[in-house]
Write a protein that holds these residues in place. Structure first.
Motif, mmCIF file in Angstrom:
data_model
loop_
_atom_site.group_PDB
_atom_site.id
_atom_site.type_symbol
_atom_site.label_atom_id
_atom_site.label_comp_id
_atom_site.label_asym_id
_atom_site.label_seq_id
_atom_site.Cartn_x
_atom_site.Cartn_y
_atom_site.Cartn_z
ATOM 1 N N SER A 1 0.827 -1.210 0.000
ATOM 2 C CA SER A 1 0.000 0.000 0.000
ATOM 3 C C SER A 1 0.860 1.258 0.000
ATOM 4 N N TYR B 1 -8.989 7.010 4.983
ATOM 5 C CA TYR B 1 -8.624 5.645 4.614
ATOM 6 C C TYR B 1 -9.122 4.648 5.663
ATOM 7 N N GLY C 1 -12.620 3.776 5.205
ATOM 8 C CA GLY C 1 -12.750 2.992 3.989
ATOM 9 C C GLY C 1 -12.358 1.538 4.181
ATOM 10 N N TYR C 2 -11.304 1.299 4.955
ATOM 11 C CA TYR C 2 -10.867 -0.082 5.189
ATOM 12 C C TYR C 2 -11.905 -0.882 5.963
ATOM 13 N N THR D 1 -9.988 4.558 -0.648
ATOM 14 C CA THR D 1 -9.645 3.256 -0.085
ATOM 15 C C THR D 1 -10.634 2.175 -0.517
ATOM 16 N N THR E 1 -8.601 -0.273 -2.834
ATOM 17 C CA THR E 1 -8.330 -1.525 -2.123
ATOM 18 C C THR E 1 -9.468 -2.507 -2.313
ATOM 19 N N SER F 1 -5.044 -1.796 8.560
ATOM 20 C CA SER F 1 -5.504 -0.418 8.359
ATOM 21 C C SER F 1 -4.996 0.509 9.456
#
Length: 494
Positions: free
Chosen positions: A54, A81, A84-85, A246, A250, A277
């Motif tokens: 990442s 992020y 988002g994870y 993210t 991802t 994360s």
């Protein structure tokens, strides 16, 4: 003294280590091992390795260099992020595991049909080729400036050599090799940043606490931008944009999700994503603090930002200080090892995931005769190598901005359709007129590009930033709503 010969020796030594790992992990040389690692990976190993994948060369070099222009405001995106994870772990992963996918875009075929599957795979393909090229370009650029220029080797040869080395050690083991080489590469990158921070603080005569409290740090310590929603990097815009970046880069990206799908169970994959994360946010924050230290050190030692084609290029500040300052040989060697790790951790997994996606999504690989499958996979692997080489070389002549900013901007255009497709599939139960999907997503991209080009003066001073990505996804979602069919779909695993 750091010489081009020393740097090349480190590159060769590191490459031989990767070859050794590849030999151990790729002895079976089967398609199942190449694509899914036989779903036997331990989640802590995957989590630690994903940090390096990442971060890549973009965070390793471009983020520290960006601090001079943006201070610590990028951390607003990084906080997004984290949200988002969590969406990836607890919304998207169950979908992939329940559908037993090898390529995550197989879900779109199960949900909507073949056209949607190909559309999703196509936009991943474009996104990942550009993303991998952005990352490899940055690292190849540094190797070119500090190693190969001394021997008058052209940039094109640098890129070809880099991809050739990566192809060699991913050719047999595929994703199983990547899981373990990423772990090594993460360690090398963290070792580099740790030594650089330590020796700069030692040079300045500071403790870490002294650094955070210094007047020099105050020049770079702005994190939150809350004055005006009109600004491009306002907190809400950056935070929301980061969350969606993210989710897309991802959760909707075969490159990153292929590693997660090698875990033994869904629960293991979710633990991997959660731990990864939190650690990634902390590590990215450390890279940003390193950026502030680099600028403080440059000011103290009268080090200028290096020029590229006659213009200052902040992406070259970290390598300039690591290799050509008075910090010592330890910083130089660990920087080179971290740089090599950054190069390989981004490009090797991209090469593997592009090969997987092209075989499974475009060639209907599983329907081919068993005797021909391995041969097809190996040919596609070579084809993807040539494609990445071509795009990186093109970037050398057209790219004119900081790489991390360019990467996130491009993501807004290419990942938006994936966001809209998956959101419509997961959060509604409607079928769609599948043959119209390609029209919808291309219209969405065109509209988003037009919106992105609107000058701020026409919007009352509002500067459009990373919110282009969720906006693109929303336009795609609305377009799919207009082509939905009246009947709803009943799905056992939906």
């Amino acid at each position: 003294m750091v010489t081009p010969f020393l740097i090349l020796s480190l590159v060769i030594g590191y490459f031989l280590l990767l070859i050794g790992i590849s030999w151990i992990t790729g002895r079976q040389d089967s398609n199942e091992v190449f694509f899914t690692a036989s779903r036997t990976s331990n989640w802590p190993v995957v989590a630690f390795g994903m940090i390096g994948a990442s971060l890549s060369g973009v965070t390793f070099i471009s983020v520290p260099g960006w601090i001079g222009d943006s201070q610590l405001t990028y951390f607003q995106v990084v906080l997004g992020y984290l949200v988002g994870y969590m969406v990836v772990a607890y919304v998207l992963m169950p979908v992939y595991y329940n559908n037993k996918t090898t390529s995550i875009y197989e879900y779109l075929e199960n949900r909507f049909g073949r056209s949607s599957h190909l559309t999703g795979a196509f936009f991943f393909f474009i996104s990942r080729v550009l993303g991998a090229a952005f990352r490899l370009f940055l690292v190849a650029l540094v190797l070119q400036e500090f190693v190969f220029n001394a021997w008058h080797i052209p940039f094109e040869a640098t890129v070809i050599i880099s991809i050739l080395l990566i192809w060699i050690y991913t050719n047999r083991g595929g994703i199983k090799t990547i899981v373990y080489t990423d772990t090594l590469q993460t360690g090398m990158m963290l070792l580099s940043v740790g030594f650089t921070v330590f020796f700069i603080l030692q040079y300045l005569g500071w403790s870490f606490g002294d650094f955070l409290q210094s007047n020099e740090f105050k020049l770079y310590d702005q994190i939150f931008v809350t004055d005006s929603i009109l600004s491009r990097n306002h907190f809400l815009k950056s935070f929301i944009g980061g969350a969606f970046i993210t989710i897309c880069m991802t959760g909707l990206d075969q490159d990153m999700m292929q590693k997660n799908l090698t875990c033994k169970t869904l629960r293991d994959a979710q633990k991997n994503m959660t731990v990864f994360s939190v650690v990634l946010v902390l590590v990215t924050g450390l890279f940003m603090l390193l950026g502030a230290l680099l600028y403080i050190f440059a000011s103290e030692t009268s080090t200028s930002v290096p020029l590229l084609d006659g213009s200052p290029n902040t992406d070259l500040l970290f390598p300039e200080i690591a290799l050509n300052s008075s910090l010592g040989i330890i910083v130089a060697i660990t920087f080179i090892l971290g740089l090599i790790a950054a190069a390989y951790s981004s490009a090797d997994s991209a090469l593997t995931s592009l090969t997987t996606s092209f075989c499974v999504d475009f060639l209907h690989f599983n329907q081919k005769p068993k005797a021909k499958q391995k041969q097809i996979r190996k040919r596609v692997h070579i084809l993807m190598s040539f494609l990445i080489i071509l795009v990186v070389i093109i970037f050398r002549y057209v790219l004119d901005r900081n790489v991390i900013d360019g990467l996130l901007t491009v993501a807004g255009y290419t990942y938006g359709p994936l966001l809209g497709l998956f959101a419509f599939g997961i959060f509604t139960k409607y079928k769609i007129h599948n043959k119209l999907v390609l029209v919808v997503v291309f219209v969405s991209v065109i509209v988003t590009i037009i919106l992105g080009q609107i000058p701020s003066t026409a919007l009352g001073g509002y500067v459009i930033g990373y919110e282009l990505l969720p906006l693109n996804g929303l336009i795609t979602f609305i377009g799919l709503w207009f082509i939905k069919q009246p009947q709803r779909l009943k799905m056992k695993n939906h």
